[in-house]
Enzyme design. Structure first.
Site, PDB file in Angstrom:
ATOM      1  NE  ARG A   1       4.782   3.599   8.339  1.00 32.82           N
ATOM      2  CZ  ARG A   1       3.945   4.572   7.965  1.00 32.82           C
ATOM      3  NH1 ARG A   1       4.401   5.727   7.541  1.00 32.82           N
ATOM      4  NH2 ARG A   1       2.646   4.401   8.050  1.00 32.82           N
TER       5      ARG A   1
ATOM      6  CG  HIS B   1       4.629  10.632  10.277  1.00 29.85           C
ATOM      7  ND1 HIS B   1       4.805   9.363  10.756  1.00 29.85           N
ATOM      8  CD2 HIS B   1       3.852  10.476   9.169  1.00 29.85           C
ATOM      9  CE1 HIS B   1       4.161   8.487   9.991  1.00 29.85           C
ATOM     10  NE2 HIS B   1       3.571   9.151   9.010  1.00 29.85           N
TER      11      HIS B   1
HETATM   12  P1  NAP Z   1       1.227   0.604  -1.798  1.00 33.34           P
HETATM   13  O1  NAP Z   1       0.169   1.083  -2.742  1.00 33.34           O
HETATM   14  O2  NAP Z   1       0.985  -0.625  -1.023  1.00 33.34           O
HETATM   15  O3  NAP Z   1       2.569   0.449  -2.649  1.00 33.34           O
HETATM   16  C1  NAP Z   1       3.726  -0.096  -2.140  1.00 33.34           C
HETATM   17  C2  NAP Z   1       4.784  -0.162  -3.235  1.00 33.34           C
HETATM   18  O4  NAP Z   1       6.004  -0.650  -2.646  1.00 33.34           O
HETATM   19  C3  NAP Z   1       4.410  -1.132  -4.357  1.00 33.34           C
HETATM   20  O5  NAP Z   1       4.839  -0.637  -5.599  1.00 33.34           O
HETATM   21  C4  NAP Z   1       5.197  -2.384  -3.980  1.00 33.34           C
HETATM   22  O6  NAP Z   1       5.538  -3.225  -5.063  1.00 33.34           O
HETATM   23  C5  NAP Z   1       6.449  -1.767  -3.404  1.00 33.34           C
HETATM   24  N1  NAP Z   1       7.147  -2.746  -2.565  1.00 33.34           N
HETATM   25  C6  NAP Z   1       6.703  -3.358  -1.439  1.00 33.34           C
HETATM   26  N2  NAP Z   1       7.627  -4.244  -1.000  1.00 33.34           N
HETATM   27  C7  NAP Z   1       8.663  -4.178  -1.861  1.00 33.34           C
HETATM   28  C8  NAP Z   1       9.903  -4.850  -1.954  1.00 33.34           C
HETATM   29  N3  NAP Z   1      10.258  -5.793  -1.065  1.00 33.34           N
HETATM   30  N4  NAP Z   1      10.708  -4.542  -2.988  1.00 33.34           N
HETATM   31  C9  NAP Z   1      10.354  -3.619  -3.888  1.00 33.34           C
HETATM   32  N5  NAP Z   1       9.195  -2.943  -3.873  1.00 33.34           N
HETATM   33  C10 NAP Z   1       8.352  -3.224  -2.868  1.00 33.34           C
HETATM   34  O7  NAP Z   1       1.577   1.742  -0.742  1.00 33.34           O
HETATM   35  P2  NAP Z   1       1.315   3.336  -0.842  1.00 33.34           P
HETATM   36  O8  NAP Z   1      -0.112   3.664  -0.607  1.00 33.34           O
HETATM   37  O9  NAP Z   1       1.951   3.834  -2.089  1.00 33.34           O
HETATM   38  O10 NAP Z   1       2.126   3.842   0.438  1.00 33.34           O
HETATM   39  C11 NAP Z   1       3.516   3.593   0.577  1.00 33.34           C
HETATM   40  C12 NAP Z   1       3.961   3.874   2.009  1.00 33.34           C
HETATM   41  O11 NAP Z   1       3.977   5.282   2.256  1.00 33.34           O
HETATM   42  C13 NAP Z   1       3.016   3.345   3.100  1.00 33.34           C
HETATM   43  O12 NAP Z   1       3.216   1.970   3.332  1.00 33.34           O
HETATM   44  C14 NAP Z   1       3.435   4.181   4.286  1.00 33.34           C
HETATM   45  O13 NAP Z   1       4.475   3.511   4.966  1.00 33.34           O
HETATM   46  C15 NAP Z   1       3.973   5.478   3.661  1.00 33.34           C
HETATM   47  N6  NAP Z   1       3.134   6.657   3.983  1.00 33.34           N
HETATM   48  C16 NAP Z   1       3.710   7.702   4.620  1.00 33.34           C
HETATM   49  C17 NAP Z   1       2.964   8.839   4.917  1.00 33.34           C
HETATM   50  C18 NAP Z   1       3.586  10.035   5.571  1.00 33.34           C
HETATM   51  O14 NAP Z   1       2.878  10.972   5.952  1.00 33.34           O
HETATM   52  N7  NAP Z   1       4.892  10.096   5.700  1.00 33.34           N
HETATM   53  C19 NAP Z   1       1.609   8.894   4.569  1.00 33.34           C
HETATM   54  C20 NAP Z   1       1.046   7.794   3.933  1.00 33.34           C
HETATM   55  C21 NAP Z   1       1.823   6.674   3.637  1.00 33.34           C
HETATM   56  P3  NAP Z   1       4.422  -3.927  -5.996  1.00 33.34           P
HETATM   57  O15 NAP Z   1       3.918  -2.802  -6.860  1.00 33.34           O
HETATM   58  O16 NAP Z   1       5.165  -4.947  -6.740  1.00 33.34           O
HETATM   59  O17 NAP Z   1       3.370  -4.458  -5.073  1.00 33.34           O
END
Ligand code: NAP
Length: 310
Positions: free
Chosen positions: A225, A273
């Site tokens: 993000r 994006h």
């Molecule tokens: P997810 O499964 O919810 O994983 C989030 C990860 O971030 C987890 O490992 C979490 O830690 C870690 N995290 C959250 N807060 C943190 C903090 N304060 N300090 C350290 N680590 C932290 O999310 P995901 O499905 O992998 O997706 C990640 C992000 O990618 C989405 O939220 C979205 O913003 C982005 N995204 C972008 C696109 C694009 O096209 N550019 C597409 C899809 C998604 P824990 O393991 O300890 O919970």
């Protein structure tokens, strides 16, 4: 009476989702009515996407779950009227797309491809890039997407340093967490990938102090993000040459304003994006499975934790 799914993710999207969603619901053994308009008190499930229209979820008193087509739910999670269970999208195609984006851009920088693309070769000496095994990559975020990308990079030979909020154990990846873990990971990474959700804790995480920790010339790849990054700090680090290049897919304001300095910076690559998109066929199966679970009284998949914010 068949349950009612309100598809509130835009008319254009409904055109591409109507058929795969119908097929997926049938395959899951549920037969709800999928509508684009309904009286709130008649709705059992709401399928949403950012900007889909519903801002007040209060009147949806019968709604068992709000099902997001997007993985990132930062625009919805703070809505005080949204008290129903909120499920985010975890989709195999989203994961595959992100793996392709991240490995592609990591390899571009690792191999120094820019030296040869669209430029005439002068002379014959260019230096051979190191092997992947000599190029540590930091993966900030070890969730569904971060883990998939980390695994793919590990398979290519990159040593991956992972970082998450809570302690994680991912085969083949050196996992770290917390503030000390972040310092360790950033201090060793030549390429930093940010795949974190946007929360009050992660906003501006990549600030001047974090950027100062990475080795000289490191590359930043952000498909997470936009607001994870302090833009002024990144531009200053790029100016100094401390950050060699930034590949950015997400921004505080999207579309990125025409006059934003990222657009013309020689060491910034802007992509609009497109890192990973939810695909109707696979995402419909996730929606259908959650509707099936809701109807069977089973726990929903991919529930958002309101306290954590993701
Ligand atoms: P997810 O499964 O919810 O994983 C989030 C990860 O971030 C987890 O490992 C979490 O830690 C870690 N995290 C959250 N807060 C943190 C903090 N304060 N300090 C350290 N680590 C932290 O999310 P995901 O499905 O992998 O997706 C990640 C992000 O990618 C989405 O939220 C979205 O913003 C982005 N995204 C972008 C696109 C694009 O096209 N550019 C597409 C899809 C998604 P824990 O393991 O300890 O919970």
């Amino acid at each position: 009476m068949s349950p009612v799914i309100l598809f509130s993710a835009g008319a254009e999207r409904f055109e591409v989702y109507a058929e795969p969603l119908r097929d997926a619901l049938r395959a899951a053994g549920v037969s709800p009515r999928v509508v684009t308009e309904a009286a709130p008190e008649e709705v059992d499930y709401i399928v949403v996407a950012p900007g889909s229209g519903i801002t007040d979820f209060g009147p949806y008193t019968r709604c068992k779950a709000v099902l997001s087509l997007w993985a990132g739910v930062e625009r919805m999670v703070g809505n005080p009227t949204l008290t129903q269970p909120l499920c985010r999208m975890v989709d195999t195609a989203l994961e595959a797309g992100m793996v392709e984006y991240v490995t592609g851009h990591v390899l571009r920088h690792h191999l120094g491809m820019d030296r040869f693309i669209n430029r005439p070769l002068t002379g014959w000496e260019a230096g051979v890039p190191p092997l992947a095994s000599e190029r540590p990559v930091a993966m900030l975020g070890l969730g569904a997407l971060g883990r998939a990308c980390a695994r793919a990079l590990t398979e290519l030979g990159f040593p991956v340093l992972g970082w998450s909020r809570s302690p994680r154990d991912v085969a083949g990846i050196a996992c770290h967490h917390g503030a000390e873990g972040l310092a360790e990971v950033l201090g060793r990474a030549q390429i930093v990938v940010t795949l974190l959700p946007l929360t009050p804790q992660t906003e501006n995480l990549i600030d001047a102090a974090a950027l100062a920790r990475v080795p000289q010339g490191a590359v930043l790849i952000n498909p997470g993000r936009g607001a994870l990054i302090d833009d002024d700090a990144l531009l200053a680090a790029l100016e100094r040459g401390h950050i060699g290049h930034a590949t950015l897919d997400v921004f505080r304001t999207e579309p990125l304003p025409e006059d934003h300095p990222y657009r013309t910076h020689p060491h910034v690559t802007v992509t609009p994006h497109i890192a990973a998109a939810t695909r109707p066929e696979t995402a419909s199966r996730v929606i259908a499975e959650n509707v099936r679970r809701g109807e069977a009284g089973e726990p929903f998949l991919h529930l958002v934790d309101r306290d954590r914010g993701y």
